[in-house]
Design a protein around this motif. Structure first.
Motif, PDB file in Angstrom:
ATOM      1  N   TYR A  50       0.822  -1.212   0.000  1.00 41.95           N
ATOM      2  CA  TYR A  50       0.000   0.000   0.000  1.00 41.95           C
ATOM      3  C   TYR A  50       0.857   1.263   0.000  1.00 41.95           C
ATOM      4  N   ALA A  51       2.042   1.197   0.574  1.00 39.55           N
ATOM      5  CA  ALA A  51       2.945   2.357   0.517  1.00 39.55           C
ATOM      6  C   ALA A  51       3.389   2.635  -0.917  1.00 39.55           C
ATOM      7  N   ALA A  52       3.450   1.586  -1.741  1.00 41.54           N
ATOM      8  CA  ALA A  52       3.846   1.751  -3.142  1.00 41.54           C
ATOM      9  C   ALA A  52       2.679   2.183  -4.022  1.00 41.54           C
ATOM     10  N   GLY A  53       1.492   2.308  -3.430  1.00 42.10           N
ATOM     11  CA  GLY A  53       0.337   2.757  -4.185  1.00 42.10           C
ATOM     12  C   GLY A  53      -0.510   1.650  -4.752  1.00 42.10           C
ATOM     13  N   GLY A  54      -0.282   0.418  -4.322  1.00 40.41           N
ATOM     14  CA  GLY A  54      -1.055  -0.698  -4.842  1.00 40.41           C
ATOM     15  C   GLY A  54      -2.441  -0.763  -4.234  1.00 40.41           C
ATOM     16  N   SER A  55      -3.369  -1.404  -4.959  1.00 37.12           N
ATOM     17  CA  SER A  55      -4.731  -1.559  -4.461  1.00 37.12           C
ATOM     18  C   SER A  55      -5.247  -2.982  -4.619  1.00 37.12           C
ATOM     19  N   ARG A  56      -4.758  -3.699  -5.617  1.00 34.64           N
ATOM     20  CA  ARG A  56      -5.196  -5.072  -5.841  1.00 34.64           C
ATOM     21  C   ARG A  56      -4.643  -5.999  -4.768  1.00 34.64           C
ATOM     22  N   LEU A  57      -5.342  -7.121  -4.558  1.00 35.47           N
ATOM     23  CA  LEU A  57      -4.897  -8.101  -3.568  1.00 35.47           C
ATOM     24  C   LEU A  57      -4.120  -9.259  -4.199  1.00 35.47           C
ATOM     25  N   ASP A  58      -4.429  -9.555  -5.474  1.00 39.62           N
ATOM     26  CA  ASP A  58      -3.821 -10.730  -6.083  1.00 39.62           C
ATOM     27  C   ASP A  58      -2.321 -10.576  -6.298  1.00 39.62           C
ATOM     28  N   ILE A  59      -1.865  -9.352  -6.569  1.00 40.81           N
ATOM     29  CA  ILE A  59      -0.445  -9.170  -6.877  1.00 40.81           C
ATOM     30  C   ILE A  59       0.440  -9.405  -5.649  1.00 40.81           C
ATOM     31  N   PRO A  60       0.222  -8.704  -4.529  1.00 40.40           N
ATOM     32  CA  PRO A  60       1.110  -8.954  -3.381  1.00 40.40           C
ATOM     33  C   PRO A  60       0.992 -10.368  -2.832  1.00 40.40           C
ATOM     34  N   ALA A  61      -0.236 -10.909  -2.801  1.00 38.16           N
ATOM     35  CA  ALA A  61      -0.391 -12.285  -2.333  1.00 38.16           C
ATOM     36  C   ALA A  61       0.306 -13.254  -3.282  1.00 38.16           C
ATOM     37  N   GLY A  62       0.257 -12.963  -4.590  1.00 37.83           N
ATOM     38  CA  GLY A  62       0.921 -13.806  -5.570  1.00 37.83           C
ATOM     39  C   GLY A  62       2.431 -13.754  -5.469  1.00 37.83           C
ATOM     40  N   VAL A  63       2.968 -12.581  -5.140  1.00 37.00           N
ATOM     41  CA  VAL A  63       4.414 -12.461  -4.949  1.00 37.00           C
ATOM     42  C   VAL A  63       4.867 -13.401  -3.831  1.00 37.00           C
ATOM     43  N   VAL A  64       4.165 -13.361  -2.707  1.00 33.67           N
ATOM     44  CA  VAL A  64       4.536 -14.221  -1.579  1.00 33.67           C
ATOM     45  C   VAL A  64       4.365 -15.693  -1.948  1.00 33.67           C
ATOM     46  N   ALA A  65       3.290 -16.013  -2.670  1.00 32.03           N
ATOM     47  CA  ALA A  65       3.053 -17.399  -3.071  1.00 32.03           C
ATOM     48  C   ALA A  65       4.183 -17.914  -3.956  1.00 32.03           C
ATOM     49  N   ALA A  66       4.605 -17.102  -4.933  1.00 31.75           N
ATOM     50  CA  ALA A  66       5.676 -17.531  -5.843  1.00 31.75           C
ATOM     51  C   ALA A  66       6.990 -17.702  -5.100  1.00 31.75           C
ATOM     52  N   LEU A  67       7.267 -16.834  -4.144  1.00 30.02           N
ATOM     53  CA  LEU A  67       8.488 -16.969  -3.354  1.00 30.02           C
ATOM     54  C   LEU A  67       8.425 -18.217  -2.471  1.00 30.02           C
ATOM     55  N   ALA A  68       7.256 -18.480  -1.903  1.00 32.68           N
ATOM     56  CA  ALA A  68       7.103 -19.677  -1.075  1.00 32.68           C
ATOM     57  C   ALA A  68       7.288 -20.951  -1.897  1.00 32.68           C
ATOM     58  N   LEU A  69       6.911 -20.882  -3.178  1.00 29.83           N
ATOM     59  CA  LEU A  69       7.040 -22.032  -4.062  1.00 29.83           C
ATOM     60  C   LEU A  69       8.409 -22.140  -4.717  1.00 29.83           C
TER      61      LEU A  69
END
Length: 337
Positions: free
Chosen positions: A61-80
């Protein structure tokens, strides 16, 4: 997967296998050729889930994001991230490399991390797709900045330390996807969604009580199936799997069916099933169990269909590679005459 998508996948895999792109790559977003190898170390701490989730949400949110899929997807890809090491000993080195990559290279790398699992579990990969579809978009600068900010925040707070161990029991100590999704939604309104994930301490207590209820019959039998009709990201299943491991058993020896209405939470459960190594009989279905009484059976049937389709695609890829290789050999022979 449509016929067009299948053909595109076959062509892409064949091209990569025969090194066409490696030899003639001009794509500035290609992670194999444009990524930096100047990777200064970053400060990493293995943060608890609540701190981790808030750090990711704050960065997004500090970077100006609003969608939920992008940040959650970043963490998911890193976890995988496919490379695991004993005790996650390689995590710091990998984190430094990932953190140093420019945004478009980073997006490509995150996409490839997720795509790695299509061959292994096409059904879970398909359920998890809402977390990764954005990697195929032409992201604008705000989203790219957000991806980079979230990546660095997740790395600094130990995503690879949590999920980079070769031991699945170590990777199952925390449900990062739950913490991230609920933290992101806190900035909107969890109350309006009616979504409350079971706190890990409570899910651990429930599974311990079920395991020690005083009955003579063992609560977890090999080959049995467990059904969770309101799974969220799979917190109760995680606790049950860890309880099995404490008793010297392998969760992969039983079946797990997780059903969830919310597409983002279901995607998180599919990612977790892979990260936690729940085994070949772990399935995730998305839908309303009240309106779809056969959802569990439909989920299993769809998984079987996807596995057969995966096998057919892999046969096509093998045939295409053999054909393309034969053409190259013939061209070489013709040119030498």
């Amino acid at each position: 997967m449509s016929a067009e998508s299948t053909a595109a996948l076959v062509n892409e895999v064949v091209d990569q296998a025969l090194n066409h792109k490696v030899q003639n790559c001009t794509d500035p977003s290609c992670a194999r050729h444009a990524g930096t190898t100047d990777c200064p170390p970053i400060t990493v701490s293995r943060s608890p889930g609540s701190v981790f989730g808030e750090a990711v949400a704050d960065a997004w949110y500090a970077a100006g994001g609003s969608r939920l899929d992008i940040p959650a997807g970043v963490v998911a890809a890193l976890a995988l991230w496919p490379r695991k090491s004993p005790g996650a000993e390689a995590a710091d080195t990998i984190a430094a490399y990932i953190a140093a990559q420019p945004p478009r290279v980073l997006v490509r790398g995150l996409a490839e991390s997720a795509d790695y699992y299509w061959r292994l579990r096409p059904d879970l990969w398909t359920t998890a797709r809402p977390l990764f579809d954005w990697t195929r978009e032409d992201l604008h600068d705000t989203h790219l900045a957000g991806v980079q900010a979230v990546t660095r925040a997740a790395l600094r707070h130990g995503v690879l330390q949590h999920t980079g161990d070769t031991d699945p029991a170590e990777r199952s100590r925390i449900d990062l996807m739950s913490w991230v999704i609920t933290s992101l939604r806190h900035h909107h309104s969890r109350r309006s969604l009616g979504e409350y994930h079971t706190p890990p301490d409570i899910s651990d207590l429930i599974t311990t009580m079920l395991a020690d209820d005083g009955s003579t019959q063992r609560p977890y039998q090999r080959g049995e199936w467990a059904l969770e009709p309101a799974a969220g990201t799979g917190g109760l299943v995680r606790s049950a799997a860890q309880e099995l491991r404490l008793r010297g058993e392998d969760p992969a020896e039983r079946g797990w069916v997780m059903l969830e209405l919310d597409s983002l939470a279901a995607a998180g459960a599919a990612v977790n099933a892979l990260v936690w190594e729940l085994g070949p009989r772990a399935f995730v279905g998305r839908g309303d169990v009240l309106a779809q009484p056969d959802l569990a059976e439909d989920t299993l049937a769809q998984a079987r269909d996807m596995a057969r389709h995966r096998d057919d695609v892999m046969k096509l890829i093998g045939f295409a590679i053999a054909t393309r290789t034969t053409e190259q050999l013939l061209d070489a022979l013709t040119a030498s005459r």
